[in-house]
Design a protein around this motif. Structure first.
Motif, mmCIF file in Angstrom:
data_model
loop_
_atom_site.group_PDB
_atom_site.id
_atom_site.type_symbol
_atom_site.label_atom_id
_atom_site.label_comp_id
_atom_site.label_asym_id
_atom_site.label_seq_id
_atom_site.Cartn_x
_atom_site.Cartn_y
_atom_site.Cartn_z
ATOM 1 N N THR A 84 0.849 -1.187 0.000
ATOM 2 C CA THR A 84 0.000 0.000 0.000
ATOM 3 C C THR A 84 0.884 1.236 0.000
ATOM 4 O O THR A 84 1.857 1.318 0.768
ATOM 5 C CB THR A 84 -0.921 0.027 1.226
ATOM 6 N N TRP A 85 0.539 2.186 -0.857
ATOM 7 C CA TRP A 85 1.283 3.436 -0.958
ATOM 8 C C TRP A 85 0.339 4.597 -0.674
ATOM 9 O O TRP A 85 -0.827 4.599 -1.114
ATOM 10 C CB TRP A 85 1.893 3.600 -2.353
ATOM 11 N N HIS A 86 0.863 5.583 0.044
ATOM 12 C CA HIS A 86 0.112 6.805 0.329
ATOM 13 C C HIS A 86 0.925 7.983 -0.219
ATOM 14 O O HIS A 86 2.101 8.148 0.124
ATOM 15 C CB HIS A 86 -0.127 6.982 1.824
ATOM 16 N N ILE A 87 0.268 8.772 -1.082
ATOM 17 C CA ILE A 87 0.926 9.895 -1.749
ATOM 18 C C ILE A 87 0.134 11.162 -1.440
ATOM 19 O O ILE A 87 -1.072 11.207 -1.688
ATOM 20 C CB ILE A 87 0.996 9.678 -3.274
ATOM 21 N N PRO A 88 0.766 12.212 -0.895
ATOM 22 C CA PRO A 88 0.038 13.466 -0.646
ATOM 23 C C PRO A 88 -0.456 14.087 -1.953
ATOM 24 O O PRO A 88 0.252 14.071 -2.969
ATOM 25 C CB PRO A 88 1.077 14.360 0.038
ATOM 26 N N VAL A 89 -1.653 14.607 -1.909
ATOM 27 C CA VAL A 89 -2.252 15.267 -3.069
ATOM 28 C C VAL A 89 -2.225 16.768 -2.829
ATOM 29 O O VAL A 89 -2.703 17.243 -1.788
ATOM 30 C CB VAL A 89 -3.696 14.781 -3.308
ATOM 31 N N ALA A 90 -1.671 17.497 -3.769
ATOM 32 C CA ALA A 90 -1.592 18.951 -3.642
ATOM 33 C C ALA A 90 -2.977 19.549 -3.815
ATOM 34 O O ALA A 90 -3.711 19.209 -4.747
ATOM 35 C CB ALA A 90 -0.635 19.526 -4.682
ATOM 36 N N ALA A 91 -3.342 20.442 -2.911
ATOM 37 C CA ALA A 91 -4.627 21.130 -3.016
ATOM 38 C C ALA A 91 -4.541 22.216 -4.068
ATOM 39 O O ALA A 91 -3.469 22.724 -4.394
ATOM 40 C CB ALA A 91 -5.025 21.721 -1.667
ATOM 41 N N ASP A 92 -5.671 22.587 -4.632
ATOM 42 C CA ASP A 92 -5.714 23.618 -5.653
ATOM 43 C C ASP A 92 -5.371 24.963 -5.045
ATOM 44 O O ASP A 92 -5.982 25.397 -4.063
ATOM 45 C CB ASP A 92 -7.105 23.700 -6.286
ATOM 46 N N ASN A 93 -4.337 25.623 -5.627
ATOM 47 C CA ASN A 93 -3.912 26.968 -5.212
ATOM 48 C C ASN A 93 -3.452 27.023 -3.764
ATOM 49 O O ASN A 93 -3.471 28.070 -3.145
ATOM 50 C CB ASN A 93 -5.041 27.993 -5.418
ATOM 51 N N VAL A 94 -3.052 25.876 -3.197
ATOM 52 C CA VAL A 94 -2.588 25.841 -1.811
ATOM 53 C C VAL A 94 -1.329 24.997 -1.758
ATOM 54 O O VAL A 94 -1.265 23.922 -2.368
ATOM 55 C CB VAL A 94 -3.661 25.251 -0.865
ATOM 56 N N ASP A 95 -0.317 25.474 -1.044
ATOM 57 C CA ASP A 95 0.891 24.698 -0.813
ATOM 58 C C ASP A 95 0.619 23.727 0.312
ATOM 59 O O ASP A 95 0.579 24.104 1.481
ATOM 60 C CB ASP A 95 2.067 25.624 -0.467
ATOM 61 N N ASP A 96 0.414 22.452 -0.028
ATOM 62 C CA ASP A 96 0.017 21.477 0.979
ATOM 63 C C ASP A 96 1.145 21.109 1.924
ATOM 64 O O ASP A 96 0.933 20.366 2.874
ATOM 65 C CB ASP A 96 -0.478 20.201 0.285
ATOM 66 N N THR A 97 2.361 21.569 1.651
ATOM 67 C CA THR A 97 3.466 21.252 2.546
ATOM 68 C C THR A 97 3.549 22.223 3.713
ATOM 69 O O THR A 97 4.388 22.059 4.593
ATOM 70 C CB THR A 97 4.789 21.290 1.775
ATOM 71 N N ARG A 98 2.686 23.234 3.745
ATOM 72 C CA ARG A 98 2.699 24.209 4.845
ATOM 73 C C ARG A 98 1.680 23.824 5.892
ATOM 74 O O ARG A 98 0.683 23.168 5.621
ATOM 75 C CB ARG A 98 2.393 25.600 4.310
#
Length: 579
Positions: A545-559
């Protein structure tokens, strides 16, 4: 400026420019001092008129050989004159044909020069230009002929040449010949780039899904060259890997593709995640429950609602911590104010004192929420955080520039634009500073050093990882961290040791005019997440099983901002080995 003295009056070029020289000069003035001045305007003429300058100046000036003039813009840049014998060597023989995109005429010129034994005068750029035309026309036969002419001219192909040849053969469906050219390129010692593999990956993932061995072979060669996949190349390869049969090494191939992708990336775009979910749902293996992909919402607990897996908190390892220390010392040594020595003294200063558990970026905290009329550097805000850390059982370290430990308090950025003078510290603020000094909680670097270096170094200063250390700041460290860490290690470091803060919503102060604001008297600390937002996978004997973060629209998801408590999107991919 005056006209040339040896000409009897102003000289005018064919372009309408008057050639002049500086006052007090003569024919021995260096060429960098000469200019074209457009008559009546004083503007410098374009560089394309330098030939008229050369024709007139070199007739009388002894400092420039008449046969080899140098243009003014090259003379000013410190350029050197070319040997007249080299003139024409780098000139394009097939320039007119390439400009007209005429492949037939270009090949006629090339054949005629080969017949006359002058093929060696054709430059590598000319050969590559003809190959570009072959790619546009999907003409591999002519591309082979061009390669033969290159061999007869003893012109060694470069990486661009092989990339064009690969594109031409792949566009014509000759993938086997393209693979032979790729192996020949690697065997000749030319290191391929990612653009060399892009046409092969596209061909393998669009036309040869029935033969996954071709895609695996491409990925093997790519990995052997030390290249890492980006999202544009990883997505099609991942679709091919999910469609493979488990007996052909499906799980190892999926793991290898994701691992190569994760080495340079921390998240997937929303469009890419939707593409993976859509392609996985159409597979026959998905109907049998062997392959599945779904976008899920995972909160601060780090538990996946789909597969019940627990995401992990991956911190920076010992090698990465040492890299940060060494890089910081290297950057500090480049400072002209003894930053390297001061940073070493800070490291020794930390070891001589009881261990600090939390560093406070005082400059960042003091100016928070102070961008209003009457706002200034707030000592009280820093003291609120100091008391909160003590109450939690920690030992704070206040990294504050010496400028803010004086008797004057500087204004915020809003007040600096109004040129307001600093205000004097109140007695209450002076008592707070004295208490910090007596408790030994303050470190003030020199005014010439960057105070960010010291709290950055603090996060990796201690070798004991049993008791983690943190830094309280809202600084994203984007101007420091990426300089000495990879993208994945940078987010591991930043998200594992930084604590965000906020002082609530500013409230209106009735005792002041309405345009003056007073911050709310409560502190909000946001501790690090319980898991790292990066590629994570859990492997067992029967499934992965792999889990990959999905970037939100117009938002830096790493913050981690004020919306940190909200669940974030993750792509959950599951592959079950067929019994």
């Amino acid at each position: 400026l005056r006209p040339r003295r040896d000409s009897g009056g102003p000289q005018t070029s064919a372009s309408g420019c008057q050639i002049v020289e500086p006052c007090g000069g003569g024919p021995t003035m260096p060429p960098a001092s000469w200019r074209y001045l457009v008559r009546g305007t004083g503007r410098q003429a374009p560089r394309r008129w330098w030939s008229q300058w050369a024709e007139t100046v070199t007739a009388t000036c002894p400092w420039r050989p008449r046969s080899n003039p140098l243009p003014p813009h090259r003379a000013m840049a410190g350029g050197s004159a070319r040997d007249p014998r080299d003139r024409g060597r780098d000139r394009s023989i097939l320039g007119p044909q390439l400009m007209a995109n005429d492949l037939v005429a270009g090949m006629e010129v090339l054949r005629s020069r080969t017949t006359a034994g002058r093929c060696s005068q054709v430059s590598l750029n000319d050969f590559n230009g003809l190959l570009k035309l072959c790619v546009r026309r999907k003409d591999p036969r002519t591309a082979k002929e061009i390669l033969q002419h290159m061999e007869s001219a003893q012109t060694a192909p470069d990486e661009g040449t092989f990339s064009l040849l690969l594109k031409c053969h792949v566009a014509s469906g000759e993938s086997a010949i393209a693979m032979q050219l790729l192996e020949r390129m690697i065997g000749s010692g030319i290191k391929p780039r990612m653009r060399t593999f892009v046409p092969l990956i596209h061909h393998a993932c669009t036309e040869e899904k029935h033969n996954p061995a071709f895609a695996q072979n491409i990925f093997r060669l790519l990995s052997e060259q030390g290249l890492h996949l980006q999202e544009e190349q990883a997505l099609p390869l991942l679709q091919v890997a999910l469609a493979m049969d488990s007996s052909l090494g499906q799980i190892p191939f999926v793991s290898a593709v994701l691992e190569s992708w994760a080495s340079k990336a921390v998240q997937v775009s929303r469009l890419g995640a939707d593409q993976i979910v859509k392609s996985a749902s159409t597979l026959e293996a998905a109907r049998r429950g062997l392959v599945g992909a779904e976008i899920v919402q995972i909160g601060d607990s780090g538990s996946c609602p789909r597969c019940r897996s627990q995401l992990q908190l991956n911190l920076l390892r010992s090698e990465g911590r040492k890299t940060v220390r060494d890089k910081l010392l290297t950057f500090a040594s480049a400072s002209r104010h003894g930053g390297h020595r001061e940073l070493q003294e800070f490291a020794a200063w930390l070891q001589e004192r009881p261990k600090f558990t939390v560093a406070i970026d005082a400059a960042n905290v003091g100016y928070c929420c102070q961008n209003f009329w009457g706002g200034s550097f707030s000592i009280e805000q820093i003291d609120m955080i100091v008391k909160a850390v003590k109450q939690a059982g920690g030992r704070p370290l206040i990294v504050i520039p010496p400028l803010y430990m004086r008797d004057t308090i500087h204004s915020s950025a809003n007040m600096l634009r109004t040129r307001a003078s600093p205000r004097t510290s109140t007695d209450f603020e002076m008592r707070i500073k004295d208490r910090w000094q007596k408790e030994g909680l303050v470190f003030s670097p020199s005014s010439q050093s960057d105070d960010d270096w010291y709290w950055l170094y603090f996060t990796v200063a201690y070798e004991d990882l049993d008791t983690p250390v943190y830094v309280i700041t809202n600084d994203e460290a984007r101007d420091h961290g990426p300089r000495f860490l990879s993208e994945r290690d940078f987010y591991r470091w930043r998200e594992g040791c930084t604590v965000r803060f906020d002082f609530g919503t500013p409230l209106e102060n009735p005792a002041r005019p309405k345009h003056r604001m007073l911050k709310a008297p409560h502190l909000i600390l946001k501790p690090p997440l319980t898991h790292t937002r990066e590629f994570q996978w859990h492997t067992s004997k029967s499934s992965s099983t792999w889990h990959i973060p999905v970037a939100a629209d117009n938002v830096d998801d790493t913050r981690r901002g004020t919306e940190a408590e909200q669940p974030r999107s993750w792509l959950c991919v599951t592959v079950v080995a067929e019994a």
